[in-house]
Design an enzyme around this catalytic site. Structure first.
Site, PDB file in Angstrom:
ATOM      1  N   ARG A 230       1.007  -1.404  -0.241  1.00  0.00           N
ATOM      2  CA  ARG A 230      -0.222  -0.024  -0.169  1.00  0.00           C
ATOM      3  C   ARG A 230       1.093   1.177   0.258  1.00  0.00           C
ATOM      4  O   ARG A 230       2.116   1.242   0.560  1.00  0.00           O
ATOM      5  CB  ARG A 230      -0.980   0.000   1.285  1.00  0.00           C
ATOM      6  CG  ARG A 230      -2.275  -1.002   1.267  1.00  0.00           C
ATOM      7  CD  ARG A 230      -2.851  -0.776   0.106  1.00  0.00           C
ATOM      8  NE  ARG A 230      -4.638  -1.081  -0.183  1.00  0.00           N
ATOM      9  CZ  ARG A 230      -4.019  -2.743  -0.476  1.00  0.00           C
ATOM     10  NH1 ARG A 230      -2.942  -2.978  -1.485  1.00  0.00           N
ATOM     11  NH2 ARG A 230      -5.743  -3.052  -0.652  1.00  0.00           N
ATOM     12  N   ASP A 254       5.547  -0.332  -6.698  1.00  0.00           N
ATOM     13  CA  ASP A 254       4.211  -0.582  -7.250  1.00  0.00           C
ATOM     14  C   ASP A 254       2.260   0.133  -6.740  1.00  0.00           C
ATOM     15  O   ASP A 254       1.521   0.004  -7.482  1.00  0.00           O
ATOM     16  CB  ASP A 254       3.670  -1.974  -8.008  1.00  0.00           C
ATOM     17  CG  ASP A 254       2.672  -2.488  -8.337  1.00  0.00           C
ATOM     18  OD1 ASP A 254       2.635  -1.922  -9.159  1.00  0.00           O
ATOM     19  OD2 ASP A 254       1.330  -3.396  -7.896  1.00  0.00           O
ATOM     20  N   GLU A 259      -2.181   7.706  -5.317  1.00  0.00           N
ATOM     21  CA  GLU A 259      -2.754   6.715  -6.528  1.00  0.00           C
ATOM     22  C   GLU A 259      -3.937   7.095  -7.295  1.00  0.00           C
ATOM     23  O   GLU A 259      -4.306   6.636  -8.001  1.00  0.00           O
ATOM     24  CB  GLU A 259      -2.405   5.664  -6.415  1.00  0.00           C
ATOM     25  CG  GLU A 259      -2.938   4.359  -5.618  1.00  0.00           C
ATOM     26  CD  GLU A 259      -2.465   3.603  -5.270  1.00  0.00           C
ATOM     27  OE1 GLU A 259      -3.357   2.432  -6.097  1.00  0.00           O
ATOM     28  OE2 GLU A 259      -1.631   2.353  -5.270  1.00  0.00           O
ATOM     29  N   HIS A 291       0.016  -0.443  -9.411  1.00  0.00           N
ATOM     30  CA  HIS A 291      -0.462  -1.331  -8.966  1.00  0.00           C
ATOM     31  C   HIS A 291      -0.797  -2.140  -9.807  1.00  0.00           C
ATOM     32  O   HIS A 291      -2.697  -2.607  -9.475  1.00  0.00           O
ATOM     33  CB  HIS A 291      -1.029  -0.834  -8.217  1.00  0.00           C
ATOM     34  CG  HIS A 291      -1.356  -1.261  -6.841  1.00  0.00           C
ATOM     35  ND1 HIS A 291      -2.839  -0.106  -5.617  1.00  0.00           N
ATOM     36  CD2 HIS A 291      -2.026  -2.279  -6.733  1.00  0.00           C
ATOM     37  CE1 HIS A 291      -3.089  -1.191  -5.120  1.00  0.00           C
ATOM     38  NE2 HIS A 291      -2.363  -1.973  -4.975  1.00  0.00           N
TER      39      HIS A 291
END
Length: 331
Positions: A230, A254, A259, A291
């Site tokens: 996260r 990632d 985001e 992600h």
């Protein structure tokens, strides 16, 4: 059961559409994310289905309850984007606790290998017949010390991969797992001793901004950091300050703190107003992906299967083995 499926992408329909028909569910696919502006679209549905960049706060819980929505189906393991306590005794929350730990762990290793050996840069160079090796030097992973924070199923999969590279694996988790080929140590020891740190823990009040200026100060100069969990595990501004000081050998992300509204969308024609994200993109030793660690055929199929099994269990009065309760939320 009628389900409002928020944040729909074309790849969601590949499995959810045919499986939904098998269960006899009426799934309405909505492209918009679930938020305060779109929650009204759940009117007339028995459940909503959301993903990691959707959110449901206390105000939305009340709105859903008034609309007689019975359940929030999370097509993810994490539930930090839902006010679980506000939903207690009003709406059932069901999650997918595990789909493909290997998918995320393999991607974490791919990020590490790429940001270390700079294969993404080499690929771009050689397409223009620039065969120079200047600026492409990496380091061996063999016998390096790697710190894995979080030893749930994904962390365990990562440890198995790292052992294949013959690294020395340190790990930290408040709930140790017996039998792992890794050495449990304190967080301080992990930060101080690791050449590489990979994050595989959930986002809680205790892990939010786990990587900050104080913990970064404990790390070795030249340490590599990978985050596939996260975004809020890392304090972005502190990370940028450390990057400017040359603290990190490489960073693979990632996930990102802010985001929502950017990841999973095509923003190639837009001006990015998030200064921190734009600054991170300027560092030659930072690799950011959108992600996608979970994004394999096997994982997507498993997510659809468990999500719809959760809905079937609710509809038919079966045990709700994947229910998220208020007791699971840290105070």
């Amino acid at each position: 059961m009628k389900i409002a499926f928020y944040g729909t992408k074309s790849y969601d329909k590949i499995w959810f559409e045919p499986m939904g028909k098998e269960y006899g569910f009426d799934i309405h696919f909505i492209e918009a994310a679930c938020n305060r502006e779109t929650v009204f679209m759940a009117k007339g549905y028995d459940a909503i289905c959301i993903f990691v960049n959707d959110y449901v706060d206390a105000e939305m819980i009340d709105a859903l309850y008034e609309m007689k929505v019975k359940a929030i189906l999370l097509r993810s393991a994490g539930f930090n984007n839902v006010d679980v306590k506000a939903a207690e005794d009003k709406i059932v929350i069901l999650r997918v606790p595990s789909y493909s730990p290997e998918a995320v762990a393999e991607f974490a290793m791919a990020l590490l290998l790429t940001v270390n050996r700079l294969t993404h840069k080499a690929y771009n160079r050689t397409r223009e017949f620039n065969m120079s090796l200047n600026g492409l030097m990496g380091t061996d992973l063999y016998e390096k010390t790697v710190g894995v924070i979080g030893t749930g199923k994904i962390g365990q999969a990562m440890i198995r991969i790292l052992n294949g590279f013959q690294t020395h694996v340190l790990c930290y988790d408040p709930y140790p797992v017996e039998g792992l080929e890794a050495e449990y140590v304190s967080l301080d020891e992990l930060f101080k001793s690791s050449d590489i740190i990979s994050l595989h823990c959930p986002l809680t009040k205790d892990t939010r901004h786990l990587i900050n200026k104080d913990t970064i100060a404990k790390m070795k100069k030249g340490v590599y950091l990978v985050n596939t969990s996260r975004g809020d595990l890392i304090h972005t501004e502190d990370l940028i300050d450390a990057m400017l000081e040359g603290k990190f050998g490489g960073v693979g992300l990632d996930v990102y703190e802010e985001e929502e509204g950017v990841f999973y969308e095509d923003k190639s024609g837009d001006i990015i107003t998030d200064d921190n994200l734009a600054r991170l993109m300027t560092f030659p030793n930072v690799l950011i992906t959108s992600h996608m660690g979970f994004f394999t055929k096997e994982a997507m199929q498993a997510i659809a299967k468990v999500t719809l099994e959760n809905a079937y269990a609710l509809e038919n009065g079966l045990p709700l083995v994947n229910q998220v309760g208020a007791e699971m939320v840290q105070v």
